[in-house]
Structures are given as structure tokens and as C-alpha cells.
Design a protein around this motif. Sequence first.
Motif, short mmCIF file in Angstrom:
data_model
loop_
_atom_site.label_atom_id
_atom_site.label_comp_id
_atom_site.label_asym_id
_atom_site.label_seq_id
_atom_site.Cartn_x
_atom_site.Cartn_y
_atom_site.Cartn_z
N ARG A 38 -0.43 38.83 10.45
CA ARG A 38 0.41 38.63 11.63
C ARG A 38 0.55 37.14 11.94
O ARG A 38 -0.41 36.39 11.82
CB ARG A 38 -0.23 39.34 12.81
CG ARG A 38 0.76 39.67 13.88
CD ARG A 38 0.24 40.77 14.74
NE ARG A 38 1.34 41.42 15.43
CZ ARG A 38 1.18 42.26 16.42
NH1 ARG A 38 -0.02 42.60 16.80
NH2 ARG A 38 2.22 42.80 17.02
N LEU A 39 1.77 36.79 12.34
CA LEU A 39 2.04 35.39 12.68
C LEU A 39 1.79 35.17 14.18
O LEU A 39 2.25 35.95 15.02
CB LEU A 39 3.51 35.06 12.34
CG LEU A 39 4.05 33.70 12.77
CD1 LEU A 39 3.36 32.57 12.03
CD2 LEU A 39 5.56 33.62 12.52
N TYR A 40 1.04 34.13 14.48
CA TYR A 40 0.77 33.78 15.88
C TYR A 40 1.36 32.40 16.15
O TYR A 40 1.05 31.44 15.44
CB TYR A 40 -0.75 33.74 16.15
CG TYR A 40 -1.39 35.10 16.07
CD1 TYR A 40 -1.60 35.86 17.23
CD2 TYR A 40 -1.80 35.63 14.85
CE1 TYR A 40 -2.18 37.12 17.16
CE2 TYR A 40 -2.37 36.90 14.77
CZ TYR A 40 -2.57 37.63 15.93
OH TYR A 40 -3.13 38.87 15.86
N ILE A 41 2.21 32.34 17.16
CA ILE A 41 2.80 31.05 17.55
C ILE A 41 2.39 30.74 18.99
O ILE A 41 2.52 31.60 19.87
CB ILE A 41 4.34 31.08 17.44
CG1 ILE A 41 4.77 31.20 15.97
CG2 ILE A 41 4.97 29.83 18.05
CD1 ILE A 41 6.28 31.34 15.77
N THR A 42 1.89 29.55 19.19
CA THR A 42 1.55 29.14 20.56
C THR A 42 2.41 27.94 20.93
O THR A 42 2.51 26.97 20.17
CB THR A 42 0.06 28.75 20.66
OG1 THR A 42 -0.70 29.83 20.14
CG2 THR A 42 -0.35 28.48 22.10
N LEU A 43 3.04 28.06 22.08
CA LEU A 43 3.89 26.96 22.56
C LEU A 43 3.27 26.35 23.79
O LEU A 43 2.85 27.06 24.71
CB LEU A 43 5.28 27.48 22.92
CG LEU A 43 6.09 28.12 21.80
CD1 LEU A 43 7.30 28.83 22.37
CD2 LEU A 43 6.56 27.06 20.81
N GLN B 199 3.00 31.50 3.55
CA GLN B 199 2.56 32.90 3.55
C GLN B 199 3.62 33.87 4.08
O GLN B 199 3.55 35.05 3.81
CB GLN B 199 1.28 33.03 4.40
CG GLN B 199 0.12 32.23 3.83
CD GLN B 199 -1.10 32.31 4.75
OE1 GLN B 199 -1.79 33.31 4.81
NE2 GLN B 199 -1.35 31.23 5.47
N ILE B 200 4.56 33.35 4.82
CA ILE B 200 5.52 34.27 5.46
C ILE B 200 6.96 34.08 5.01
O ILE B 200 7.82 34.87 5.35
CB ILE B 200 5.49 34.12 7.01
CG1 ILE B 200 5.68 32.65 7.41
CG2 ILE B 200 4.20 34.69 7.58
CD1 ILE B 200 5.96 32.46 8.86
N LYS B 201 7.20 33.03 4.24
CA LYS B 201 8.62 32.71 3.96
C LYS B 201 9.32 33.79 3.11
O LYS B 201 10.54 33.91 3.16
CB LYS B 201 8.75 31.33 3.31
CG LYS B 201 8.30 31.21 1.88
CD LYS B 201 8.68 29.82 1.38
CE LYS B 201 8.32 29.66 -0.08
NZ LYS B 201 8.57 28.32 -0.58
N GLY B 202 8.53 34.57 2.38
CA GLY B 202 9.13 35.63 1.55
C GLY B 202 9.87 36.66 2.38
O GLY B 202 10.92 37.14 1.98
#
Lengths: 334, 292
Positions: A255-260, A308-311
Motif C-alpha cells: 500500500r502507498l502512503y502519502i503524507t502532506l 515499486q508502484i509505477k507498473g
Amino acid sequence: MIKKRLLPCLLIILIFLTGCTGYTESDSRYIVSALGFERTGDGFVIYAQTVTANEGKGEIAQNSYRAFGESLWGTLSELKARLSKPISFEHCSIIAISPEIPKEDLVKICDFCKDLERLNTSVYFAVCEDIEGLLGSDAISESAGGYDISSLIESRAEQTGINYKNRLYEILSARENFLPTFNLPIVSSSTDEFYIEGEYIYTDFTPVKKLDNEQSVIYSLITNQNSGGYITVDDNEALMNSSHTYLSADFKDERLYITLEMQTDLKQENAEFCENLYLIAQKLLSEKTDIFGFANVLEQKHSRVFEQIKGDYGKAFENCVIELANALAKGKRG
Amino acid sequence: MQTKNYSFHIIAALCLSVLGAAPITALFYNATPYSFLSFALAAAVAISVALIFSFCFPRDFSACHKGINKIFLMVFVVSGFLLCLLSALITLKDFWRLSAKVLLPRAPEFISLALILALLIYFGFAKREAFLKFCLIMLLPVSVTVVLLFCLSMPSMKLMNISVYSLPPVNKLSSHSLSYLLNIFVTATPSLILAHAVLPQIKKRTLLSGLLSGSLLLGIILLQALLVLGSGINYFEFPYLSAVGTLTFGNLFTRLDGFVYFMFLICAAAKITVCINAAKYLLSLIKNKNSP
């Protein structure tokens, strides 16, 4: 002595030779101040707002023309054939496009504009739902409607700090990004004025989200495109001189986690204002598609995560958790 | 010729010839944020190679008439001759392309070519001093134009276009550097041969100054194009021209790119003249039986 005089003469001739061909007086040509593009069932419509100068009388006349054709270059030839004088694109200040233009045609339009003879690549792009009405509207100033629109874009950008000024070369540059993302102002006209009613967000040359003026402020803050100015939320106005949003990312448990982290210099007494601002931000961040172009930031600044996620970035973003790190409002999704 | 008095002239000639047609094409292929780093690396390598060459290249050819030295020098001189011709032709072709497409799009193609040929013919018949003086005089407006346009473009520049947050992959960096290196090397070598061989008393400091100032101006030009256009540079046939073309002052002054046309003409003419002279010199070495 002859040789000594020959070199300066030769240089002067060579430098000025380029101005000798194709010279036309300003009153014997149509100066295009704005261009518009629409897609119809089986072709394109090109609108051209022109100005002609009558130097003898000191008058300027604005007209608008349109032509239809299957290809863009064919339509341009059709437009030229209708006009009695040559046209010049040198002083074109705005290109208006319809939001219904599909991706592949918008790419064609950008390429067409790039190759259009002497059209400046710093011309502004804008979206309009009624291009004929917009380019047919009378000028507010003494010049032409197209110049009024470009002035409006500049003054609104200056006033609000929002990056309304997306130019042709910037849109062309966006094509090189992993996820081409750009925002274009929505320009409309009434009987006596031109106004900006929001923005269209384009992702991969497709309009994916229409923002009103309030959302546009938040969008510019999240994407670090706000240069400071008066921002309005719920009819309340506050001055913000600087802002920056820091993005950090992680990829764990598939899972991708983004913090702003959004930092602004809004004063403490504007707490309620800030809260409203962050509520709008959270609503925007709940979009299932990446309208902010986070993919490009990840590619540049967080290459380890991005690899890891660009695919399958679309799916990864759909399931990602975005956290807006701020004391006033916090939220999660996913 | 008193070489001492011509040091600045030679620096100017070297600087302009290093620029050559590079501002026209801007040398970028598949530009990325790593491009400028690759260019800087390539420029450093090219200048180092040029300096090593200036130390190793013999001043007195008659001393190298035997054995392996003779074969080595003959190979070097022949390849140098071909390199000079190739370099001159590429520069001429690039200027012709610009001239036919941008400067005089409606004129017949031979007229576009006549622009630069007229200047080249003049230099062909003029004394060497005339060319050197021309270079010295022209260096000032060229440098001022480059620096001024760079400063004016600053509001449109985006630092993220060259920001590098992690070490680039070695293969990406090396492939980019190699393409720039070839271009810079091809550009610099003829001027170096000419300066080194035709004016044997020239100091290495003068050579270095010429090459460095040329690389610096080229660096500013490429940096401007990259900072303004970013990766979009790949969509423009003449990126520097397009980057300068984005400069506008109101709706009236929208074509400031006109200022760089003269620079293209001067740099291209300087480089072709240097290449032709270097080729002539190398040809005389090939023909001369007492030489290698």
C-alpha cells in the motif's frame, strides 16, 4: 580599405536581410489576438479573433471568423481562404479550447500550435464552453477581447497567487512527465466582462476534474503552485504571502502512503478560515484519480517508492492512504 | 604575427568556435533533469582531454618522421582533417536548417545558405588578423546577449527541471554524457588544432581560457533552455530559440528571439572558418613529405 568597409556592410546586410521578406503593413493584414478550437463530429472548428488597424484613421477593428475542416491544417487553409488579407499569429495571446476535446485531438492541437508560423510558445491556454461567444465578445479595453482575457489571467494570478498562467510550452513540457498533469483556467464572458469561473484539471490530456475558485486555491497550495495572494473561502478573504506543501511517501504492506504537510503564513486568528480550507483540501484529496500529479513528484523525489508502484500506478493510487498532516484537520482514506 | 598581442583575439575565436552551432541545436537528446549534470561532466572531460592533447601534440613535426610516431601522427592528422571537415559541414547544415525554417522560410533555399556563405567567402580572402579582430569584437555582443537573455528568462525558469534528488543511474548519465562529449569534442578539437599548430607560441593558459569561456557560455545557453522548457525541450527543433521566444513584454514585444539570430550567424561562421583553416593546415601536413 575596401575590405575594411566590406565586413561591417556585409554584417549589417545579413542581419537585416531576415526582415526583408514577407513584410506587410499592419493595416494590410489580420492580426490574430485569440484562437479557439472545437471538435465536431468529423472535424475541427477553428475560431480566430482578429484585429485590423486603420492607421490613417487611428482605429482598431475587432472581428471573429471561424472555419471547419477535417484536419487542423486543412481548417487553417479554409480560414485563410475566407480572409481578404494575410493573417499573422505573432501577437496571439490566448488559445481557448473546448473541454470536450478528446486526448488525441488535444495533443494534435498542441503540436499544431507549436508548428504554427511565428505563434509565440508562451501563449496562454484556457478552457471555454462557448468559444464562439467568448471570441465574439466585444473588447473591454480599446484593443481586443483576446488581450483582455490574457490581462485577466495575469491579474487574477497576481491577485490570488493561483497559477492560471499555463502556457503552450509548459503544456508541451508536461507531456514528458510520467503523468502529464496541468490546470487550465475556465474563462467565460458576459455582456460587459470576462471572468474566470474556476479551473479544469487535465491528467494525461483528459479533463478529469472541474474546480471552482475555492478549490482552485487549495489545488494550487497542494501542488506548490501558489505564489501568494488573497485567498477566498466561504466569502472570507485572507492574505497569504507564502506557502509550501511537503510530500513524503512510503510503500509498505502493498500500500502507498502519502503524507502532506501544508505550511502557510496564515495568521492564528484565521483558525476557522484554515479549518474550512483544510476541509476543502481533504475533499479534493479523496479523488480516486491522481489529479495533483503526485506521480511526478514521487518519480523525482521518492524514486525508491516510485519504482515499486509505477507498473500499476492507477491501482496503487486508488488504494493509497493520503494523510494531511495538520493540527486543524486530519483525515485518512483508503 | 605577434602572438602575445593576439591572446584575447585567440580566446575570442576559440570561445565562438566552441559555441559554433551548439546554441542552434542545444545538443539535447531525450533531455531529463540529469541532462545538465551530464553536460557539465562531459565539458570537464572534454577540456581535460583537450589539455592533455595540447601537452602531447608535438610542436615540431619534422622531429617525428620515423617509426611508430610517424604512423601514429599520420593517423592522427588524417582523422583530424576528416573531423574538421565533418565539423564544418555539420555546423553549415545546422545553420542552413535554421535559416531555411526560421530566418527566411519563404525564400529559396540557396538564399538561406547565401547568408553564411557570404561571410565565409569574406573570411576566406581576408587576412587571419581580420578574422581574429572580428571574433574579438563580436565576443562582447554575443556574451552580453547570452547573459542578458538568461537574466530576463529567470521568471520563467523552474528549478525542478534540473533538480536531482538521487544519484542518476550510471547508464543514463554515461549515455547522455557521451553524446555531449562527442559534440563538445568535435566542436573543440579543430579550434585547438588551429590555435596550437598555426600559432605555436600560444600559451596553454590562452587555450584553456578560450575553451572554458566557450563552455561557460554554452553552459548558460543550455541551462536556460533546460530551466525554461524542461523535458519539453525534446519537442522543439531549436530549443534555445524557443526558450528565448517565451520572453515577452506585453502584447507588443513578443519576438525577442530575433536578438539571437545574429549570434547564431556569428558563432557558426567563426566555427566553420576555424574548421576550414584547421583542415587546410592538416592537409598541408599530409601533402608535405618532410612532415609525418
